[in-house]
Scaffold this active site. Sequence first.
Site, mmCIF file in Angstrom:
data_model
loop_
_atom_site.group_PDB
_atom_site.id
_atom_site.type_symbol
_atom_site.label_atom_id
_atom_site.label_comp_id
_atom_site.label_asym_id
_atom_site.label_seq_id
_atom_site.Cartn_x
_atom_site.Cartn_y
_atom_site.Cartn_z
ATOM 1 N N GLU A 228 -3.852 40.445 15.229
ATOM 2 C CA GLU A 228 -2.821 40.504 14.192
ATOM 3 C C GLU A 228 -2.878 41.884 13.533
ATOM 4 O O GLU A 228 -3.871 42.231 12.899
ATOM 5 C CB GLU A 228 -3.064 39.418 13.140
ATOM 6 C CG GLU A 228 -3.061 38.002 13.729
ATOM 7 C CD GLU A 228 -3.430 36.960 12.692
ATOM 8 O OE1 GLU A 228 -2.600 36.082 12.407
ATOM 9 O OE2 GLU A 228 -4.566 37.025 12.158
ATOM 10 N N THR B 19 2.286 40.740 9.773
ATOM 11 C CA THR B 19 1.571 41.243 10.936
ATOM 12 C C THR B 19 2.368 41.057 12.220
ATOM 13 O O THR B 19 3.185 40.144 12.335
ATOM 14 C CB THR B 19 0.217 40.536 11.095
ATOM 15 O OG1 THR B 19 0.419 39.121 11.207
ATOM 16 C CG2 THR B 19 -0.692 40.834 9.916
ATOM 17 N N ASN C 157 1.782 39.941 15.840
ATOM 18 C CA ASN C 157 0.752 39.129 16.479
ATOM 19 C C ASN C 157 0.831 39.219 18.001
ATOM 20 O O ASN C 157 1.913 39.155 18.583
ATOM 21 C CB ASN C 157 0.900 37.666 16.058
ATOM 22 C CG ASN C 157 0.827 37.500 14.558
ATOM 23 O OD1 ASN C 157 0.126 38.248 13.879
ATOM 24 N ND2 ASN C 157 1.546 36.538 14.012
#
Length: 334
Positions: free
Chosen positions: A261, A212, A214
């Site tokens: 995320e 992800t 973030n």
Amino acid sequence: MTVFHRNEKKEPLPDALKGGVVAIGNFDGVHRGHRSVLKKALSLAKARGVPALVLTFEPHPRTVFQPDRPVYRLTPAPLKARLLEAMGFRSVIEYPFDKEFSQRTAEEFVQSILVQWLGASAVVTGFDFHFGRGREGGPAFLMAAGERHGFAVTLVDAFRDENAEVVSSSRIRDLLAEGDVATSAGLLGYRYTVEAEVIGGEKLGRTLGFPTANMQLPPEVELKPGIYAVRFRTEDGKLYNGVASYGRRPTVTENGVPLLETYVFDFAGDLYGQTCSVSFFGHLRDELKFDGLDPLVAQIKRDDEEARALLSGVKPLGELDMEIAFAPDASKGG
């Protein structure tokens, strides 16, 4: 487009921008209600053959008067400027707002800013705009000032949606706090979008097979924690579909800092340090605490499939939505 941040004593306005039509307001969100004011300013400027400008204030006045309760900004200044540029404005003047400025009289505001600095030929604002010390300047004062100083004044009534309800920034904030990004998009006229720097995380998503990007959003953001179908724009202007989780990650941490995320579909590369944007298309589910990582991964796979299905059929809501959430930014090589 030119964005001015300093006051008139430090940075004179270029002659090419003087004598324009000036839309005045905070315009947080640049939503459909704001655009009824903004479009009127643009049409007047075109008819007069003069530049169209926006006069807004930074930071938001409510944040100055209540610093312990900063305003949840729908569009921070850079995003707001981009939306206004897309509408066709020549310049955005982000006038510095502080307590000293708030003590200027309404007449000082008119003379020093509208007349002497901007040389405004016309002013367009909402019907309830107030300014000057103690909000002493209202619509009647502004119209009288225009007659004295030689600029036209146009007041625009509140814009109502298809259900005859007034479109306002506070109403949109309430919808986002409920996770209703679909209805909020209808009022904004584009998908709600946030911008932030991509930061390092615990890299758990990578371990689980779903790396992800973030982002830490401002603490005053009141978006409902949950899972969303999104579009992700990289710093170089390229667009990707994705699925994003906003919240504290209850399955893997206790009392974590809220993070956004985003698992970016079909992307490989390093995004750390880039300022990217995320546009929200649909709320898939609330944030949940799972009994271990296996059920979490199973749910992430379902979220992935649902987000892909939702995003496969989306269409732009209008020109601003096309600019923010659909069209790659060609100026950045996207």
